[in-house]
Design a protein around this motif. Sequence first.
Motif, mmCIF file in Angstrom:
data_model
loop_
_atom_site.group_PDB
_atom_site.id
_atom_site.type_symbol
_atom_site.label_atom_id
_atom_site.label_comp_id
_atom_site.label_asym_id
_atom_site.label_seq_id
_atom_site.Cartn_x
_atom_site.Cartn_y
_atom_site.Cartn_z
ATOM 1 N N LEU A 1 -61.452 -77.716 -77.285
ATOM 2 C CA LEU A 1 -60.061 -77.030 -77.761
ATOM 3 C C LEU A 1 -60.191 -76.720 -78.943
ATOM 4 O O LEU A 1 -59.490 -75.163 -79.198
ATOM 5 C CB LEU A 1 -58.873 -78.174 -77.612
ATOM 6 N N HIS A 2 -60.937 -76.947 -79.937
ATOM 7 C CA HIS A 2 -61.041 -76.702 -81.171
ATOM 8 C C HIS A 2 -61.662 -75.856 -81.405
ATOM 9 O O HIS A 2 -61.409 -74.819 -81.786
ATOM 10 C CB HIS A 2 -61.604 -78.031 -82.041
ATOM 11 N N GLN A 3 -62.705 -75.146 -81.011
ATOM 12 C CA GLN A 3 -63.752 -74.473 -81.015
ATOM 13 C C GLN A 3 -62.963 -73.169 -80.348
ATOM 14 O O GLN A 3 -63.578 -71.823 -81.527
ATOM 15 C CB GLN A 3 -64.818 -74.285 -79.902
ATOM 16 N N LYS A 4 -61.807 -73.064 -79.008
ATOM 17 C CA LYS A 4 -61.062 -72.221 -79.022
ATOM 18 C C LYS A 4 -59.874 -71.683 -79.680
ATOM 19 O O LYS A 4 -59.117 -70.657 -80.043
ATOM 20 C CB LYS A 4 -60.732 -72.499 -77.225
ATOM 21 N N ILE A 5 -59.298 -73.014 -80.495
ATOM 22 C CA ILE A 5 -58.681 -72.531 -81.752
ATOM 23 C C ILE A 5 -58.831 -72.358 -82.491
ATOM 24 O O ILE A 5 -58.970 -70.781 -83.688
ATOM 25 C CB ILE A 5 -57.798 -73.747 -81.850
ATOM 26 N N THR A 6 -59.947 -72.217 -83.077
ATOM 27 C CA THR A 6 -61.229 -71.611 -84.365
ATOM 28 C C THR A 6 -61.268 -70.615 -84.252
ATOM 29 O O THR A 6 -60.983 -69.279 -85.079
ATOM 30 C CB THR A 6 -62.385 -72.128 -84.997
ATOM 31 N N ARG A 7 -61.065 -69.481 -82.791
ATOM 32 C CA ARG A 7 -61.682 -68.128 -82.718
ATOM 33 C C ARG A 7 -59.918 -68.038 -82.772
ATOM 34 O O ARG A 7 -60.333 -66.121 -83.319
ATOM 35 C CB ARG A 7 -61.931 -68.372 -81.007
ATOM 36 N N ILE A 8 -59.187 -68.169 -82.442
ATOM 37 C CA ILE A 8 -57.989 -67.030 -83.064
ATOM 38 C C ILE A 8 -57.403 -67.539 -84.335
ATOM 39 O O ILE A 8 -56.450 -66.389 -84.554
ATOM 40 C CB ILE A 8 -56.854 -67.642 -81.346
ATOM 41 N N ALA A 9 -57.660 -68.475 -84.078
ATOM 42 C CA ALA A 9 -57.419 -69.365 -85.758
ATOM 43 C C ALA A 9 -58.553 -69.349 -87.292
ATOM 44 O O ALA A 9 -58.252 -71.165 -86.641
ATOM 45 C CB ALA A 9 -56.224 -70.222 -85.728
ATOM 46 N N ASN B 1 -59.632 -77.523 -90.230
ATOM 47 C CA ASN B 1 -59.755 -75.739 -89.741
ATOM 48 C C ASN B 1 -57.439 -75.454 -90.235
ATOM 49 O O ASN B 1 -57.303 -74.754 -90.929
ATOM 50 C CB ASN B 1 -59.507 -75.802 -88.435
ATOM 51 N N ILE B 2 -57.217 -76.387 -90.498
ATOM 52 C CA ILE B 2 -55.498 -76.548 -90.756
ATOM 53 C C ILE B 2 -55.903 -76.337 -92.339
ATOM 54 O O ILE B 2 -55.473 -75.508 -93.187
ATOM 55 C CB ILE B 2 -55.098 -78.379 -90.349
ATOM 56 N N THR B 3 -56.313 -76.665 -93.182
ATOM 57 C CA THR B 3 -56.327 -77.272 -94.465
ATOM 58 C C THR B 3 -57.820 -75.782 -95.528
ATOM 59 O O THR B 3 -57.591 -75.148 -96.362
ATOM 60 C CB THR B 3 -56.673 -77.940 -95.296
ATOM 61 N N GLY B 4 -59.050 -75.244 -94.158
ATOM 62 C CA GLY B 4 -60.178 -74.344 -94.827
ATOM 63 C C GLY B 4 -60.598 -75.271 -96.154
ATOM 64 O O GLY B 4 -61.178 -74.673 -96.299
ATOM 65 N N ALA B 5 -60.370 -76.114 -96.021
ATOM 66 C CA ALA B 5 -61.285 -77.467 -97.222
ATOM 67 C C ALA B 5 -62.351 -77.477 -96.705
ATOM 68 O O ALA B 5 -63.147 -76.876 -95.462
ATOM 69 C CB ALA B 5 -61.105 -78.739 -97.513
ATOM 70 N N TYR B 6 -64.171 -77.520 -97.366
ATOM 71 C CA TYR B 6 -64.682 -77.905 -97.541
ATOM 72 C C TYR B 6 -65.449 -78.687 -96.150
ATOM 73 O O TYR B 6 -64.445 -79.973 -96.605
ATOM 74 C CB TYR B 6 -65.720 -78.149 -98.824
ATOM 75 N N ASP C 1 -49.410 -73.093 -91.882
ATOM 76 C CA ASP C 1 -48.583 -74.058 -91.191
ATOM 77 C C ASP C 1 -48.329 -73.890 -89.756
ATOM 78 O O ASP C 1 -47.640 -75.288 -88.951
ATOM 79 C CB ASP C 1 -46.778 -73.044 -91.222
ATOM 80 N N LEU C 2 -48.193 -72.774 -88.685
ATOM 81 C CA LEU C 2 -48.315 -72.782 -87.390
ATOM 82 C C LEU C 2 -49.793 -72.967 -87.390
ATOM 83 O O LEU C 2 -49.641 -73.973 -85.901
ATOM 84 C CB LEU C 2 -48.899 -71.044 -87.227
ATOM 85 N N ARG C 3 -50.278 -73.388 -87.643
ATOM 86 C CA ARG C 3 -52.121 -73.998 -87.560
ATOM 87 C C ARG C 3 -51.909 -75.970 -87.672
ATOM 88 O O ARG C 3 -52.251 -76.957 -86.777
ATOM 89 C CB ARG C 3 -53.343 -74.141 -88.532
ATOM 90 N N ARG C 4 -50.851 -76.038 -88.369
ATOM 91 C CA ARG C 4 -50.208 -77.517 -87.832
ATOM 92 C C ARG C 4 -49.534 -77.894 -87.160
ATOM 93 O O ARG C 4 -49.236 -78.789 -86.933
ATOM 94 C CB ARG C 4 -49.859 -77.633 -89.753
ATOM 95 N N ARG C 5 -48.619 -77.302 -86.846
ATOM 96 C CA ARG C 5 -47.764 -77.590 -85.780
ATOM 97 C C ARG C 5 -48.290 -77.292 -84.355
ATOM 98 O O ARG C 5 -47.820 -78.510 -83.819
ATOM 99 C CB ARG C 5 -46.967 -76.133 -85.715
ATOM 100 N N LEU C 6 -49.489 -76.756 -84.304
ATOM 101 C CA LEU C 6 -50.499 -76.669 -82.980
ATOM 102 C C LEU C 6 -51.200 -78.026 -82.929
ATOM 103 O O LEU C 6 -51.046 -78.749 -82.369
ATOM 104 C CB LEU C 6 -51.325 -75.635 -83.137
ATOM 105 N N TYR C 7 -51.455 -78.490 -84.623
ATOM 106 C CA TYR C 7 -52.384 -79.711 -84.229
ATOM 107 C C TYR C 7 -51.303 -80.726 -83.498
ATOM 108 O O TYR C 7 -51.193 -82.045 -82.748
ATOM 109 C CB TYR C 7 -52.793 -80.071 -85.071
ATOM 110 N N LYS C 8 -50.390 -80.422 -84.125
ATOM 111 C CA LYS C 8 -49.114 -82.202 -83.995
ATOM 112 C C LYS C 8 -48.483 -81.868 -82.994
ATOM 113 O O LYS C 8 -48.467 -82.782 -81.813
ATOM 114 C CB LYS C 8 -47.824 -81.886 -85.130
ATOM 115 N N THR C 9 -48.207 -80.398 -81.955
ATOM 116 C CA THR C 9 -47.766 -80.452 -80.669
ATOM 117 C C THR C 9 -48.893 -80.622 -79.695
ATOM 118 O O THR C 9 -48.745 -80.833 -78.313
ATOM 119 C CB THR C 9 -47.051 -79.344 -80.785
ATOM 120 N N VAL C 10 -50.076 -80.301 -80.196
ATOM 121 C CA VAL C 10 -50.797 -79.636 -78.604
ATOM 122 C C VAL C 10 -51.735 -81.082 -79.235
ATOM 123 O O VAL C 10 -51.902 -81.906 -77.834
ATOM 124 C CB VAL C 10 -51.362 -78.644 -78.295
#
Length: 162
Positions: free
Chosen positions: A8-16, A68-73, A25-34
């Motif tokens: 699932l994380h790999q698929k999300i990384t492909r779209i975001a 993925n949400i933060t874009g941190a190292y 904000d949308l990536r964070r909402r996606l994490y919290k809800t899915v």
Amino acid sequence: MKTKLTHLHQKITRIAGTNWGLNKDLRRRLYKTVEERMILHGVAAWAYPLSARQSRLLNSIQSTFLLNITGAYSTTPTAALQVIEGILPLHIKAEQEAVYVGTARLRKTSNYNNINFNPNNYEDGTTSTKFHTAIFQLEDRISLKKQFLPVPGLNIYTEVQR
């Protein structure tokens, strides 16, 4: 579950990605809800009490999504990412949800951080319907008679008579 969430994380990384695609904000909402809901599904059966191994596993799963949400190292500590995003550590969330489900839904006494939760101290949830849908009679719910309101000149009918 970890394999499923990795895919699932790999698929999300492909779209975001972290610098393109969906905004933070949308990536964070996606994490919290899915993702978080998928991880915590059936938590009452497996999460209380959590072993140290389960806590580490939940921490590593949450870390990939927080990166993925933060874009941190990738070397950024998970605890720092949790504080930055204001997201509760997943092992704590799992234990809390397990206690909640046990107390509120299963009506069992639970203990979390030396606090006892007795279901008798809380109200029962209400059901939305008091009758079975198979015996619902529309005729009993709608009046077919003309009804006059006390407002002069205003008549409201529930059905047009022909």
